[in-house]
Design a protein around this motif. Structure first.
Motif, short mmCIF file in Angstrom:
data_model
loop_
_atom_site.label_atom_id
_atom_site.label_comp_id
_atom_site.label_asym_id
_atom_site.label_seq_id
_atom_site.Cartn_x
_atom_site.Cartn_y
_atom_site.Cartn_z
N HIS A 185 15.10 53.55 17.78
CA HIS A 185 13.98 52.85 18.03
C HIS A 185 13.85 53.11 19.84
O HIS A 185 12.93 53.54 19.93
N ILE A 186 14.87 53.11 20.22
CA ILE A 186 14.68 53.66 21.86
C ILE A 186 14.53 54.93 22.29
O ILE A 186 13.62 55.21 22.79
N VAL A 187 15.16 55.86 21.46
CA VAL A 187 14.52 57.28 21.56
C VAL A 187 13.25 57.76 21.03
O VAL A 187 12.66 58.38 21.88
N LEU A 188 12.67 57.02 20.03
CA LEU A 188 11.53 57.52 19.71
C LEU A 188 10.26 56.71 20.48
O LEU A 188 9.16 57.35 20.69
N ARG A 189 10.81 55.62 21.25
CA ARG A 189 9.78 54.97 22.04
C ARG A 189 9.86 56.06 23.09
O ARG A 189 8.59 56.05 23.66
N PHE A 190 10.80 56.54 23.68
CA PHE A 190 10.99 57.23 24.91
C PHE A 190 10.24 58.61 24.66
O PHE A 190 9.50 59.00 25.42
N ARG A 223 7.06 58.95 26.84
CA ARG A 223 6.98 59.97 28.00
C ARG A 223 6.76 61.41 27.63
O ARG A 223 6.57 62.14 28.76
N VAL A 224 6.74 61.61 26.36
CA VAL A 224 6.38 63.02 25.90
C VAL A 224 5.19 63.12 25.17
O VAL A 224 4.20 63.95 25.93
N VAL A 225 5.01 62.60 24.17
CA VAL A 225 3.56 62.69 23.23
C VAL A 225 2.40 62.51 24.27
O VAL A 225 1.54 62.82 24.02
N ASN A 226 2.45 61.15 24.58
CA ASN A 226 1.39 60.36 25.35
C ASN A 226 1.05 61.26 26.53
O ASN A 226 0.04 61.26 26.99
N LYS A 227 2.08 62.18 27.20
CA LYS A 227 1.62 62.76 28.46
C LYS A 227 1.12 64.19 28.02
O LYS A 227 0.94 65.28 28.96
N THR A 228 1.52 64.69 26.72
CA THR A 228 1.33 66.01 26.48
C THR A 228 -0.12 66.23 25.29
O THR A 228 -1.14 66.69 25.54
N ILE A 229 0.33 65.47 24.28
CA ILE A 229 -0.38 65.78 22.90
C ILE A 229 -1.46 64.69 23.22
O ILE A 229 -2.73 64.82 22.60
N ILE A 265 8.76 55.20 11.07
CA ILE A 265 9.89 55.88 10.95
C ILE A 265 11.17 55.11 11.70
O ILE A 265 12.10 55.05 11.33
N SER A 266 10.84 54.80 12.94
CA SER A 266 11.84 54.23 13.77
C SER A 266 12.32 52.67 13.07
O SER A 266 13.59 52.58 13.21
N LYS A 267 11.39 52.22 12.45
CA LYS A 267 11.76 50.76 12.01
C LYS A 267 12.47 50.89 10.64
O LYS A 267 13.36 50.27 10.24
N LEU A 268 11.99 52.09 9.68
CA LEU A 268 12.90 52.21 8.76
C LEU A 268 14.30 52.53 8.87
O LEU A 268 15.32 52.23 8.24
N ILE A 269 14.50 53.59 9.88
CA ILE A 269 15.91 54.19 10.30
C ILE A 269 16.71 52.89 10.97
O ILE A 269 17.92 52.74 10.46
N CYS A 270 16.10 52.37 11.62
CA CYS A 270 17.02 50.93 12.19
C CYS A 270 17.18 49.94 11.14
O CYS A 270 18.16 49.34 11.17
#
Length: 450
Positions: free
Chosen positions: A99-104, A108-114, A131-136
């Motif tokens: 959850h922490i990694v996918l939020r980052f 930080r990455v997708v919102n500033k590029t794609i 996906i993060s909810k399912l894995i967690c």
């Protein structure tokens, strides 16, 4: 009291003698003999004689606690040997780190590029958040299973029998329930999307959707249960046979316990099949109360009142009530009763015609084609008052702002006709006053001339 003091003094001196070695040999020997006599002497033998044969609690609680405390060390030792810090760290990372990694990555990455032009919050993303909810969730269930297995290891150290294969049973049970709930949520979402696409605007089909959803959920839980039993090699026939051997009394108890839930489920299914109402409909019950159906469960219905208070009613109680579904009424009715001064039948007849004209003019959705009654009649006398009854129907549902706006237009049209009815009298009175004033002025002029 003296006996207790003596015994206490002997025990204290004996303890001192035992700890000091041979400093007080006679006292030590006397204390040892006294403690031995208390521990296994006549006092305890007499207590053992008092204990009844075949007792369940008397004399057994302390022995059970003593066995548990004496073996707890072995259980803790077994759990400590089975515990691995690396295993716990790996499961914790699996449960919370995605959850922490996918939020980052999203922020930080997708919102500033794609998605630079149209950034989204992480919880609003269509793929990363689910996906993060399912894995967690999988990791958190794994953490639950891990501590459950440690507890089983601890119970094994206490000497609890028949624990072989129980960790596998625990893990398969937890993940089977999770998979069943996940599949039920997925099928419910797909069913909602299908009804929105192919049956949009047809409110009466929502009850069918609830029926389909319930049968699909029951089928999913049945399939998952069968897979769970097959995976753990559980013989269902043996379990059922053991239940049947409990006898007729237990069957009666179980039947009485399940009577009300089964009755409510059957009544709820009948309500859904009859399609009297569905979720979101506003209904009027037999006692005159109006409420909105918020949710239909297996055994009861949640209703929301006009003051936003929620009420849960069992299906059997709703089935016995007289129900009027206001949401499925395409037409609405407005009825009024007027009491006006009786100025003669001719003027009242003109008033009736003016009310009809004003209503036809102000209310274009008025039903005036004989399919629904449109009546404006003089129905009664109340002293010097004339009672006029108005009954009208409109092509507007009973609920919503459109109904109340149309009702306001009806009242406005009636008010205009009544004002016109009263205005004629005011004009006549003004005319009479003017004529009377002219006559008075004429008489006054004649007297002045004389």
């Amino acid at each position: 009291m003296k006996t207790v003091t003596t015994i206490g003094g002997i025990l204290l001196l004996g303890a001192l003698a035992l700890t000091r070695g041979s400093a007080f040999p006679p006292i030590k020997r006397h204390a040892h003999d006294s403690i031995h006599s208390l521990r296994g002497g006549s006092f305890f033998r007499e207590r053992e004689k008092i204990q009844p044969e075949g007792s369940v609690l008397v004399g057994n609680i302390s022995q059970a606690l003593q066995r548990i405390f004496s073996r707890s060390g072995a259980g803790i030792n077994n759990a400590a040997q089975a515990f691995r810090l690396t295993d716990l760290a790996a499961i914790l990372c699996w449960a919370f780190l995605p959850h922490i990694v996918l939020r980052f990555v999203s922020d930080r990455v997708v919102n500033k590029t794609i998605r630079r032009k149209n950034p989204l919050q992480f919880d609003d993303t269509p793929y990363l958040a689910p996906i993060s909810k399912l894995i967690c969730q999988m990791g958190q269930l794994g953490l639950l299973v891990y501590f459950g297995e440690l507890f089983l290891v601890f119970l094994g150290g206490l000497g609890v029998p028949q624990l072989e294969g129980k960790p596998k049973l625990l893990a398969s049970l937890v993940f089977s329930v999770w998979v069943a709930q996940l599949l039920c949520a997925l099928t419910s979402h797909l069913l909602d999307e299908a009804f929105k696409r192919y049956h949009a605007g047809n409110q009466s089909l929502s009850s069918r959707k609830v029926i389909y959803d319930r049968f699909i959920d029951a089928a999913i839980y049945l399939i998952v249960t069968l897979l769970f039993l097959d995976y753990n090699s559980i013989d269902v026939g043996v379990a059922i046979a053991s239940l049947l051997t409990l006898g007729g009394v237990s069957s009666i108890v179980v039947g009485l316990a399940l009577k009300e839930p089964v009755t409510e489920i059957v009544q709820g299914t009948n309500l859904l099949l009859s399609d009297k109402f569905s979720t979101g409909d506003t209904i009027r019950l037999g006692d005159g109360s109006m409420c909105t159906v918020a949710e239909m469960r297996w055994t009861d219905i949640t209703m929301r009142g006009s003051d936003n208070s929620f009420l849960r009613m069992p299906h059997s109680q709703v089935a016995k009530s007289r129900i009027v579904n206001l949401s499925r009424m395409p037409h609405s009715q407005v009825s009024q009763e007027l009491k006006i001064p009786n100025k003669g039948h001719a003027k009242i007849k003109v008033l009736l015609e003016d009310i009809q004209k004003e209503m036809r003019k102000s209310c274009p959705l008025l039903i005036d084609d004989s399919s629904e009654p449109f009546r404006v009649h003089w129905t009664d006398l109340d002293g010097d008052k004339a009672v006029i009854s108005i009954e009208s129907h409109f092509r507007i549902p009973r609920l919503g702002n459109a109904y109340w706006e149309n009702r306001q237009e009806v009242l406005t049209a009636i008010s205009r006709a009544v004002e016109k009815y009263n205005a004629e009298d005011e004009k006549q009175e003004d005319s009479n006053n003017s004529t009377r004033k002219k006559q008075d002025d004429s008489k006054r002029n004649k007297r002045n001339q004389k």
